[in-house]
Design a protein around this motif. Structure first.
Motif, PDB file in Angstrom:
ATOM      1  N   LEU A 226       0.828  -1.197   0.000  1.00 15.24           N
ATOM      2  CA  LEU A 226       0.000   0.000   0.000  1.00 15.24           C
ATOM      3  C   LEU A 226       0.868   1.254   0.000  1.00 15.24           C
ATOM      4  N   GLU A 227       1.889   1.273   0.845  1.00 18.33           N
ATOM      5  CA  GLU A 227       2.761   2.446   0.892  1.00 18.33           C
ATOM      6  C   GLU A 227       3.519   2.626  -0.421  1.00 18.33           C
ATOM      7  N   ALA A 228       3.952   1.525  -1.014  1.00 24.56           N
ATOM      8  CA  ALA A 228       4.666   1.617  -2.288  1.00 24.56           C
ATOM      9  C   ALA A 228       3.736   2.120  -3.390  1.00 24.56           C
ATOM     10  N   ALA A 241      -6.747  -3.183 -12.312  1.00 22.67           N
ATOM     11  CA  ALA A 241      -5.936  -3.605 -11.172  1.00 22.67           C
ATOM     12  C   ALA A 241      -6.342  -4.999 -10.708  1.00 22.67           C
ATOM     13  N   TRP A 242      -5.337  -5.795 -10.373  1.00 19.54           N
ATOM     14  CA  TRP A 242      -5.530  -7.126  -9.802  1.00 19.54           C
ATOM     15  C   TRP A 242      -4.759  -7.162  -8.506  1.00 19.54           C
ATOM     16  N   LEU A 243      -5.447  -7.451  -7.382  1.00 21.25           N
ATOM     17  CA  LEU A 243      -4.864  -7.390  -6.052  1.00 21.25           C
ATOM     18  C   LEU A 243      -5.146  -8.704  -5.330  1.00 21.25           C
ATOM     19  N   ALA A 244      -4.132  -9.299  -4.725  1.00 26.52           N
ATOM     20  CA  ALA A 244      -4.344 -10.557  -4.005  1.00 26.52           C
ATOM     21  C   ALA A 244      -3.334 -10.690  -2.884  1.00 26.52           C
ATOM     22  N   VAL A 250      -5.433  -6.318   1.067  1.00 23.38           N
ATOM     23  CA  VAL A 250      -6.076  -6.228  -0.241  1.00 23.38           C
ATOM     24  C   VAL A 250      -7.222  -5.214  -0.216  1.00 23.38           C
ATOM     25  N   LYS A 251      -8.008  -5.213   0.854  1.00 27.35           N
ATOM     26  CA  LYS A 251      -9.094  -4.240   0.970  1.00 27.35           C
ATOM     27  C   LYS A 251      -8.551  -2.814   1.043  1.00 27.35           C
ATOM     28  N   ALA A 252      -7.443  -2.628   1.767  1.00 28.82           N
ATOM     29  CA  ALA A 252      -6.839  -1.292   1.867  1.00 28.82           C
ATOM     30  C   ALA A 252      -6.329  -0.824   0.510  1.00 28.82           C
ATOM     31  N   LEU A 253      -5.747  -1.726  -0.265  1.00 32.95           N
ATOM     32  CA  LEU A 253      -5.279  -1.381  -1.610  1.00 32.95           C
ATOM     33  C   LEU A 253      -6.451  -0.958  -2.491  1.00 32.95           C
ATOM     34  N   ARG A 254      -7.533  -1.710  -2.424  1.00 31.55           N
ATOM     35  CA  ARG A 254      -8.704  -1.378  -3.250  1.00 31.55           C
ATOM     36  C   ARG A 254      -9.274  -0.014  -2.859  1.00 31.55           C
ATOM     37  N   ARG A 255      -9.367   0.250  -1.559  1.00 36.33           N
ATOM     38  CA  ARG A 255      -9.878   1.558  -1.116  1.00 36.33           C
ATOM     39  C   ARG A 255      -9.024   2.686  -1.657  1.00 36.33           C
ATOM     40  N   HIS A 256      -7.703   2.496  -1.628  1.00 39.97           N
ATOM     41  CA  HIS A 256      -6.808   3.530  -2.138  1.00 39.97           C
ATOM     42  C   HIS A 256      -7.056   3.786  -3.617  1.00 39.97           C
ATOM     43  N   LEU A 257      -7.157   2.716  -4.396  1.00 40.42           N
ATOM     44  CA  LEU A 257      -7.348   2.892  -5.835  1.00 40.42           C
ATOM     45  C   LEU A 257      -8.685   3.554  -6.148  1.00 40.42           C
ATOM     46  N   VAL A 258      -9.736   3.105  -5.478  1.00 38.41           N
ATOM     47  CA  VAL A 258     -11.075   3.619  -5.773  1.00 38.41           C
ATOM     48  C   VAL A 258     -11.286   5.008  -5.180  1.00 38.41           C
ATOM     49  N   ASN A 259     -10.934   5.186  -3.913  1.00 38.30           N
ATOM     50  CA  ASN A 259     -11.228   6.448  -3.223  1.00 38.30           C
ATOM     51  C   ASN A 259     -10.197   7.541  -3.485  1.00 38.30           C
ATOM     52  N   ASP A 260      -8.916   7.165  -3.544  1.00 37.67           N
ATOM     53  CA  ASP A 260      -7.859   8.168  -3.700  1.00 37.67           C
ATOM     54  C   ASP A 260      -7.450   8.371  -5.156  1.00 37.67           C
ATOM     55  N   ARG A 261      -7.459   7.326  -5.932  1.00 35.85           N
ATOM     56  CA  ARG A 261      -7.015   7.409  -7.323  1.00 35.85           C
ATOM     57  C   ARG A 261      -8.172   7.581  -8.305  1.00 35.85           C
ATOM     58  N   GLY A 262      -9.393   7.316  -7.848  1.00 31.13           N
ATOM     59  CA  GLY A 262     -10.547   7.466  -8.722  1.00 31.13           C
ATOM     60  C   GLY A 262     -10.716   6.352  -9.738  1.00 31.13           C
ATOM     61  N   VAL A 263     -10.117   5.176  -9.467  1.00 31.12           N
ATOM     62  CA  VAL A 263     -10.270   4.041 -10.375  1.00 31.12           C
ATOM     63  C   VAL A 263     -11.674   3.454 -10.202  1.00 31.12           C
ATOM     64  N   ARG A 265     -14.418   1.052  -9.525  1.00 27.98           N
ATOM     65  CA  ARG A 265     -14.355  -0.185  -8.734  1.00 27.98           C
ATOM     66  C   ARG A 265     -14.574  -1.423  -9.591  1.00 27.98           C
ATOM     67  N   ARG A 266     -15.271  -1.268 -10.725  1.00 27.82           N
ATOM     68  CA  ARG A 266     -15.487  -2.413 -11.605  1.00 27.82           C
ATOM     69  C   ARG A 266     -14.225  -2.814 -12.346  1.00 27.82           C
ATOM     70  N   ARG A 267     -13.183  -1.992 -12.263  1.00 31.72           N
ATOM     71  CA  ARG A 267     -11.914  -2.292 -12.928  1.00 31.72           C
ATOM     72  C   ARG A 267     -10.863  -2.777 -11.923  1.00 31.72           C
ATOM     73  N   VAL A 268     -11.322  -3.182 -10.753  1.00 33.54           N
ATOM     74  CA  VAL A 268     -10.426  -3.689  -9.708  1.00 33.54           C
ATOM     75  C   VAL A 268     -10.878  -5.081  -9.298  1.00 33.54           C
ATOM     76  N   THR A 269     -10.021  -6.061  -9.500  1.00 36.97           N
ATOM     77  CA  THR A 269     -10.267  -7.415  -9.018  1.00 36.97           C
ATOM     78  C   THR A 269      -9.437  -7.620  -7.762  1.00 36.97           C
ATOM     79  N   PHE A 270     -10.078  -7.959  -6.661  1.00 36.56           N
ATOM     80  CA  PHE A 270      -9.336  -8.131  -5.398  1.00 36.56           C
ATOM     81  C   PHE A 270      -9.775  -9.418  -4.721  1.00 36.56           C
ATOM     82  N   THR A 271      -8.795 -10.166  -4.221  1.00 38.96           N
ATOM     83  CA  THR A 271      -9.062 -11.468  -3.618  1.00 38.96           C
ATOM     84  C   THR A 271      -8.216 -11.649  -2.366  1.00 38.96           C
ATOM     85  N   GLY A 272      -8.872 -11.959  -1.264  1.00 40.99           N
ATOM     86  CA  GLY A 272      -8.145 -12.282  -0.038  1.00 40.99           C
ATOM     87  C   GLY A 272      -7.738 -13.744  -0.059  1.00 40.99           C
TER      88      GLY A 272
END
Length: 292
Positions: A226-228, A241-244, A250-263, A265-272
């Motif tokens: 996340l920091e990187a 984006a693909w996050l696993a 993974v949830k924190a990464l998705r929040r950053h992309l969607v909330n901070d980067r404006g990506v 959410r339908r373009r983010v695949t995330f899996t715990g």
């Protein structure tokens, strides 16, 4: 009767190797493996192993699409240990299947098995017989002009498969969080990929925190990926984006992309792939209880 898009493959160990401090690789083979049709990328399979002290892998062969309730009905002390893994590599002529096990101090049944596996030991895989199957999650939209990939050690086999599948010249930014610098692997790709390894055992630079990447970029102690990512520029205007990895990260990464980067959410695949403080057996018991 509808034919199931997957089946059980009764296999055995061909080779088992400790490929780095944090990884063991087990190569499986067996009659019928030629029918397994991996979709590549982050292809999931179910791996079934004999319980300690048992020689047989007890699974509901022949149950077809009803394998999950059939497996649940089996005696919990007799049915095989079940774990979810990604295919690291599949080869033909001869048919072989590599599965990499991220060890990171794990003493669970799957990692223990991987560290003691010997040629001839049995294992069963529930895998696809169609290349286009539900066990592949990496599915970028057709208009994606760049790819972002984040994964910890448990996701490294999937990251390798994704990079191998990317089209030539595709801009890709990749972050991989591993315990040891010696866990880095060659990841062939035709994409225009910038890969950052976040190695937790790399000594800090002057004034830098522990967990610096091998190229010197600092990473936070809690969620290095996340920091990187926060400190990096994202290529393209329509990224996918693909996050696993660990579910909380993974949830924190998705929040950053969607909330901070404006990506979108339908373009983010995330899996715990795993949850801190919870074993896969715990998750299986929860799933069984929920179904009941």
């Amino acid at each position: 009767m509808t034919t199931a898009p997957f089946e059980f493959f009764e296999l055995h160990v061909l080779r088992a190797t400790r490929i780095s401090p944090g990884f063991a690789r087990v190569t499986l083979g067996g009659a019928g493996l030629g029918r397994l049709a991996s979709g590549g990328r982050d292809q999931r399979i179910k791996l079934f192993l004999p319980r300690p002290g048992q020689q047989e892998v007890a699974v509901p062969v022949g149950a077809g699409t009803e394998w999950w309730p059939a497996w649940q009905r089996m005696d919990a002390d007799e049915r095989a240990v079940m774990r979810t893994y990604t295919i690291r590599e599949q080869r033909r002529a001869p048919d072989e299947l590599d599965i990499d096990f991220a060890l990171h101090g794990d003493t669970g049944p799957a990692c223990s098995w991987a560290l003691t596996a010997r040629p001839g030991d049995p294992a069963t895989v529930l895998g696809p017989v169609e290349e286009d199957n539900g066990g592949v999650d990496f599915r970028p939209p057709t208009d994606a002009d760049s790819v972002l990939v984040c994964g910890d050690a448990t996701a490294l086999p999937a990251v390798a498969g994704i990079l191998a599948a990317l089209p030539p010249g595709m801009p890709a930014r990749v972050w991989i969080d591993v315990e040891h610098a010696a866990d880095r692997q060659e990841l062939p790709t035709k994409a225009d990929a910038e890969i950052t390894w976040l190695c937790r055992d790399v000594p800090p630079g002057p004034g830098g925190p522990r967990g610096a990447t091998v190229d010197g970029q600092p990473a936070g102690a809690k969620h290095p990926m996340l920091e990187a990512m926060r400190a990096a520029a994202v290529p393209g205007g329509a990224p996918y984006a693909w996050l696993a990895g660990e579910a909380g990260c993974v949830k924190a990464l998705r929040r950053h992309l969607v909330n901070d980067r404006g990506v979108d959410r339908r373009r983010v695949t995330f899996t715990g792939y795993w949850r801190r403080g919870t074993s896969e057996d715990d998750l299986i018991r929860q799933a069984i209880a929920a179904a009941a």
